[in-house]
Design a protein around this motif. Structure first.
Motif, PDB file in Angstrom:
ATOM      1  N   ILE A   1       0.899  -1.175   0.091  1.00 44.46           N
ATOM      2  CA  ILE A   1      -0.013   0.154   0.081  1.00 44.46           C
ATOM      3  C   ILE A   1       0.832   1.217   0.183  1.00 44.46           C
ATOM      4  CG2 ILE A   1      -1.558   1.326   1.434  1.00 44.46           C
ATOM      5  CD1 ILE A   1      -3.057  -1.421   2.184  1.00 44.46           C
ATOM      6  N   VAL A   2       2.100   1.294   0.795  1.00 40.38           N
ATOM      7  CA  VAL A   2       2.800   2.346   0.963  1.00 40.38           C
ATOM      8  C   VAL A   2       3.349   2.728  -0.366  1.00 40.38           C
ATOM      9  CG1 VAL A   2       4.890   3.360   1.995  1.00 40.38           C
ATOM     10  CG2 VAL A   2       3.034   2.219   3.289  1.00 40.38           C
ATOM     11  N   GLU A   3       3.931   1.486  -0.902  1.00 40.67           N
ATOM     12  CA  GLU A   3       4.837   1.423  -2.176  1.00 40.67           C
ATOM     13  C   GLU A   3       3.931   2.008  -3.324  1.00 40.67           C
ATOM     14  OE1 GLU A   3       6.981  -1.527  -5.369  1.00 40.67           O
ATOM     15  OE2 GLU A   3       6.354  -2.358  -3.312  1.00 40.67           O
ATOM     16  N   TYR A   4       2.517   1.714  -3.366  1.00 42.98           N
ATOM     17  CA  TYR A   4       1.865   2.160  -4.360  1.00 42.98           C
ATOM     18  C   TYR A   4       0.941   3.425  -4.152  1.00 42.98           C
ATOM     19  CZ  TYR A   4       2.607  -2.639  -6.102  1.00 42.98           C
ATOM     20  OH  TYR A   4       3.151  -3.852  -6.475  1.00 42.98           O
ATOM     21  N   SER A   5       1.426   4.370  -3.048  1.00 45.69           N
ATOM     22  CA  SER A   5       0.725   5.278  -2.612  1.00 45.69           C
ATOM     23  C   SER A   5       1.214   6.500  -3.316  1.00 45.69           C
ATOM     24  CB  SER A   5       0.600   5.408  -1.109  1.00 45.69           C
ATOM     25  OG  SER A   5      -0.474   4.395  -0.618  1.00 45.69           O
ATOM     26  N   TYR A   6       0.570   7.497  -3.631  1.00 39.25           N
ATOM     27  CA  TYR A   6       1.060   8.890  -4.101  1.00 39.25           C
ATOM     28  C   TYR A   6       0.712  10.076  -3.014  1.00 39.25           C
ATOM     29  CZ  TYR A   6       1.379  13.263  -6.516  1.00 39.25           C
ATOM     30  OH  TYR A   6       1.496  14.471  -6.833  1.00 39.25           O
ATOM     31  N   GLN A   7       1.338  10.763  -2.585  1.00 39.99           N
ATOM     32  CA  GLN A   7       0.954  11.974  -1.495  1.00 39.99           C
ATOM     33  C   GLN A   7       0.965  13.319  -2.336  1.00 39.99           C
ATOM     34  OE1 GLN A   7       3.222  11.928   2.055  1.00 39.99           O
ATOM     35  NE2 GLN A   7       2.586  13.841   2.704  1.00 39.99           N
TER      36      GLN A   7
ATOM     37  N   ILE B   1      -5.257  21.323   2.631  1.00 40.69           N
ATOM     38  CA  ILE B   1      -5.530  19.775   2.707  1.00 40.69           C
ATOM     39  C   ILE B   1      -4.652  19.198   1.729  1.00 40.69           C
ATOM     40  CG2 ILE B   1      -7.256  20.012   0.724  1.00 40.69           C
ATOM     41  CD1 ILE B   1      -8.924  18.355   2.526  1.00 40.69           C
ATOM     42  N   GLN B   2      -4.238  17.918   2.329  1.00 39.15           N
ATOM     43  CA  GLN B   2      -3.591  17.259   1.688  1.00 39.15           C
ATOM     44  C   GLN B   2      -3.786  15.653   1.485  1.00 39.15           C
ATOM     45  OE1 GLN B   2       0.387  17.229   3.397  1.00 39.15           O
ATOM     46  NE2 GLN B   2       1.722  16.337   1.494  1.00 39.15           N
ATOM     47  N   PHE B   3      -3.841  14.809   0.515  1.00 39.48           N
ATOM     48  CA  PHE B   3      -4.430  13.375   0.488  1.00 39.48           C
ATOM     49  C   PHE B   3      -3.225  12.469   0.151  1.00 39.48           C
ATOM     50  CE2 PHE B   3      -7.741  16.376  -0.914  1.00 39.48           C
ATOM     51  CZ  PHE B   3      -8.879  15.833  -0.288  1.00 39.48           C
ATOM     52  N   GLN B   4      -3.504  11.213   0.657  1.00 36.72           N
ATOM     53  CA  GLN B   4      -2.551   9.853   0.140  1.00 36.72           C
ATOM     54  C   GLN B   4      -3.597   9.246  -0.918  1.00 36.72           C
ATOM     55  OE1 GLN B   4       0.466   9.840   1.801  1.00 36.72           O
ATOM     56  NE2 GLN B   4       1.082   7.700   0.530  1.00 36.72           N
ATOM     57  N   ILE B   5      -3.177   9.102  -2.045  1.00 40.34           N
ATOM     58  CA  ILE B   5      -4.012   8.333  -3.063  1.00 40.34           C
ATOM     59  C   ILE B   5      -3.218   7.066  -3.518  1.00 40.34           C
ATOM     60  CG2 ILE B   5      -4.674   8.289  -5.375  1.00 40.34           C
ATOM     61  CD1 ILE B   5      -4.491  11.338  -5.332  1.00 40.34           C
ATOM     62  N   VAL B   6      -3.943   5.935  -2.872  1.00 36.59           N
ATOM     63  CA  VAL B   6      -3.679   4.642  -3.166  1.00 36.59           C
ATOM     64  C   VAL B   6      -3.824   3.927  -4.455  1.00 36.59           C
ATOM     65  CG1 VAL B   6      -3.729   2.175  -1.993  1.00 36.59           C
ATOM     66  CG2 VAL B   6      -3.696   4.154  -0.499  1.00 36.59           C
ATOM     67  N   THR B   7      -2.947   3.645  -5.122  1.00 39.89           N
ATOM     68  CA  THR B   7      -3.083   2.918  -6.419  1.00 39.89           C
ATOM     69  C   THR B   7      -2.945   1.384  -6.474  1.00 39.89           C
ATOM     70  OG1 THR B   7      -0.682   3.152  -7.038  1.00 39.89           O
ATOM     71  CG2 THR B   7      -2.386   5.232  -7.628  1.00 39.89           C
ATOM     72  N   ASP B   8      -3.294   0.790  -7.629  1.00 44.12           N
ATOM     73  CA  ASP B   8      -3.204  -0.681  -7.835  1.00 44.12           C
ATOM     74  C   ASP B   8      -1.762  -1.127  -8.231  1.00 44.12           C
ATOM     75  OD1 ASP B   8      -3.609  -0.129 -10.266  1.00 44.12           O
ATOM     76  OD2 ASP B   8      -4.948  -1.414 -10.786  1.00 44.12           O
ATOM     77  N   SER B   9      -0.935  -0.418  -8.793  1.00 45.80           N
ATOM     78  CA  SER B   9       0.329  -0.779  -9.265  1.00 45.80           C
ATOM     79  C   SER B   9       1.439   0.251  -9.147  1.00 45.80           C
ATOM     80  CB  SER B   9       0.034  -1.284 -10.687  1.00 45.80           C
ATOM     81  OG  SER B   9      -0.289  -0.228 -11.543  1.00 45.80           O
TER      82      SER B   9
ATOM     83  N   TYR C   1      -7.230   9.175   0.934  1.00 48.57           N
ATOM     84  CA  TYR C   1      -7.187   9.248   2.367  1.00 48.57           C
ATOM     85  C   TYR C   1      -6.741  10.815   2.494  1.00 48.57           C
ATOM     86  CZ  TYR C   1      -7.019   4.106   2.946  1.00 48.57           C
ATOM     87  OH  TYR C   1      -7.303   2.971   2.903  1.00 48.57           O
ATOM     88  N   THR C   2      -7.543  11.572   3.652  1.00 46.84           N
ATOM     89  CA  THR C   2      -7.191  12.744   3.737  1.00 46.84           C
ATOM     90  C   THR C   2      -6.172  12.555   4.916  1.00 46.84           C
ATOM     91  OG1 THR C   2      -9.516  13.614   3.475  1.00 46.84           O
ATOM     92  CG2 THR C   2      -8.064  14.961   4.820  1.00 46.84           C
ATOM     93  N   ILE C   3      -5.140  13.091   4.561  1.00 50.14           N
ATOM     94  CA  ILE C   3      -3.881  13.066   5.495  1.00 50.14           C
ATOM     95  C   ILE C   3      -3.522  14.246   6.353  1.00 50.14           C
ATOM     96  CG2 ILE C   3      -2.802  11.153   4.496  1.00 50.14           C
ATOM     97  CD1 ILE C   3      -0.570  12.841   3.511  1.00 50.14           C
ATOM     98  N   SER C   4      -3.986  15.437   6.174  1.00 52.52           N
ATOM     99  CA  SER C   4      -3.756  16.680   6.467  1.00 52.52           C
ATOM    100  C   SER C   4      -5.066  17.717   5.996  1.00 52.52           C
ATOM    101  CB  SER C   4      -2.592  17.228   6.231  1.00 52.52           C
ATOM    102  OG  SER C   4      -2.278  18.616   6.565  1.00 52.52           O
TER     103      SER C   4
END
Length: 140
Positions: free
Chosen positions: A45-51, A67-75, A133-136
């Motif tokens: 999940i961390v490897e495929y995530s973009y902040q 605001i800041q988001f963490q976007i989880v991708t599938d690859s 995910y909202t991270i900030s």
């Protein structure tokens, strides 16, 4: 019954039993692979995530939000693509927040995450967005 008919019936029963056993094994193996693909480890999940970078914009009532988001991708390819699409991510965030006032922002953050996921999946060509995910967040 003739010997030929008995041999054919026995052969047919053996083929059916072997086919059924193979089908059951094959379906169970495929089902386990599907579950393995769905359940990612936290490292994946961390490897495929973009902040996303922090976005500062105004709401419809004049309030400001950062605001800041963490976007989880599938690859890995999907992560690389979403990094390139940063301008589209910012655009979607700004447009969605511009529709909200302070009260709807406080209660509707999940809606923003869902809209971001849906709209970005529409433009993605390599993979898909699995979660946002909202991270900030700071409301002024």
């Amino acid at each position: 019954m003739s010997k030929l008919v008995k041999t054919m019936l026995i052969s047919l029963v053996i083929i059916i039993v072997i086919g059924a056993a193979a089908a059951i094994i094959f379906l169970n193996v495929l089902d386990k692979k599907d579950h393995a693909e769905e359940e990612k480890s936290i490292d994946e999940i961390v490897e495929y995530s973009y902040q996303t970078p922090e976005v500062t914009t105004d709401l419809s009532d004049g309030s400001f939000v950062r605001i800041q988001f963490q976007i989880v991708t599938d690859s890995k390819h999907a992560k690389e693509e979403i990094e390139k699409r940063e301008f589209q991510v910012r655009n979607v965030i700004i447009k969605e927040l511009a529709k909200m006032d302070e009260e709807s922002f406080k209660t509707g953050l999940t809606d923003v995450e869902d809209v971001l996921k849906v709209q970005l999946n529409e433009v993605m060509s390599e993979g898909k967005i699995e979660d946002v995910y909202t991270i900030s967040k700071i409301l002024q």
